[in-house]
Design an enzyme around this catalytic site. Structure first.
Site, PDB file in Angstrom:
ATOM      1  CB  VAL A 118      27.985  68.049  58.152  1.00  0.00           C
ATOM      2  CG1 VAL A 118      27.066  69.111  58.643  1.00  0.00           C
ATOM      3  CG2 VAL A 118      29.546  68.990  58.035  1.00  0.00           C
ATOM      4  CD  GLU A 119      22.725  66.509  57.084  1.00  0.00           C
ATOM      5  OE1 GLU A 119      21.894  66.190  58.144  1.00  0.00           O
ATOM      6  OE2 GLU A 119      22.940  67.378  56.531  1.00  0.00           O
TER       7      GLU A 119
END
Length: 328
Positions: A118-119
């Site tokens: 996600v990051e």
């Protein structure tokens, strides 16, 4: 242009200073670092003479937020086939490191992989700004959050000194987040670990350090091994359940019995008898999704204080686990 004139009104001396080192507020900051941490004044002055103001960083942070995404849109953005496929590949490639992190920190591999996915899309998008430029610009030319970014700049300089890195070598997001985990400097100092054992912490180039650091962050915030994050829920009745919907803190503070009595239906999560809270994930054109969240959900929100973020990480983790198990 009006925005920068407004900033100039806050910082009248900044308009005439050719470098940050010449600005009185920067010299006051340097004095604090010398007194608090024993930095050499000349060394800091050399740093701030080289730092470059990053006007696009100010543009990015001052830009009005885009239209707020619904849960359906947010989830679709992050739970793509490509993100799952590449995540499974990342997991297979670093299988031994992830298993070692699971043994040491008690965090299952899928959650570490999901957060990195996600990051930064597993290291694909880590940012292109020199961190020292971004943090200095925000610390001294963005009054609304100057206190926060001066603190992060202080933490970054301490992190660079401790790890022996060149302060100008690290690139990250426009807000100063670094590496695969996108740690702010304060988090890097508190939670980053040398997980490959080479004597240095490198959150960008060392996948081992990134994996260990994410797992350590979760553990230090209270991660419970072998416990659930979320379970699907259905709501019924006259709306008594609404008083159990999480506030901004996401603290699980209700009993499962109380939720069921209020009209919330869900399968019993692990651990049995855990405190829980109801999460509403709203979409525009369809009914909201409801989940019962446990302590580990709260822990993920310490990484990013958003219910959408934590729910997306949990859903991606499930998808990664399915994909990994199918490929065994």
């Amino acid at each position: 242009m009006k925005y920068f004139l407004a900033l100039a009104a806050f910082l009248p001396g900044a308009v005439f200073a050719s470098t940050y080192a010449e600005r009185p507020e920067v010299q006051a900051f340097v004095q604090q670092l010398v007194q608090r941490h024993g930095f050499a004044r000349g060394e800091l002055n050399r740093v701030f003479k080289r730092v470059q103001r990053a006007d696009p960083v100010l543009d990015a942070i001052a830009r009005p937020a885009e239209r707020v995404r619904t849960w359906e849109e947010y989830r679709a953005l992050l739970l793509t086939e490509r993100r799952v496929t590449e995540g499974v590949g990342f997991w297979k490639k670093y299988h031994h490191t992830l298993e070692r992190a699971a043994r040491r920190y008690g965090v299952a591999p899928e959650y570490v992989v999901a957060i990195i996915g996600v990051e930064t899309f597993y290291g694909r998008n880590t940012g292109s700004w020199r961190v020292v430029d971004a943090l200095t610009t925000l610390a001294f030319d963005y009054p609304p959050r100057a206190k926060f970014f001066r603190s992060e700049l202080e933490q970054y300089l301490l992190f660079a000194r401790t790890t022996g890195i060149d302060v100008f070598s690290v690139k990250g997001s426009y807000a100063g987040a670094m590496g695969l985990p996108q740690f702010m400097p304060s988090s890097a100092r508190a939670y980053a670990v040398d997980f490959d054992g080479n004597g240095h912490i490198d959150l960008l180039k060392s996948r081992s350090d990134a994996i260990g650091s994410v797992a350590n962050f979760l553990k230090q915030h209270g991660w419970q091994s072998d416990a659930d994050v979320l379970v699907d829920a259905r709501v019924q009745g006259d709306g008594a359940w609404r008083s159990f919907v999480a506030d901004a803190g996401f603290e699980p503070k209700h009993s499962m019995v109380a939720l069921r009595q209020a009209g919330v239906e869900f399968d019993s999560p692990q651990p049995a008898g855990a405190s829980v809270v109801l999460i509403e994930l709203a979409s525009a054109e369809r009914p909201s999704d409801y989940r019962v969240a446990l302590r580990n959900f709260y822990v993920i929100t310490r990484y990013n204080r958003s219910a959408f973020y934590a729910a997306a990480v949990a859903d991606l983790a499930r998808a990664l686990r399915r994909g990994y198990d199918l490929g065994k």
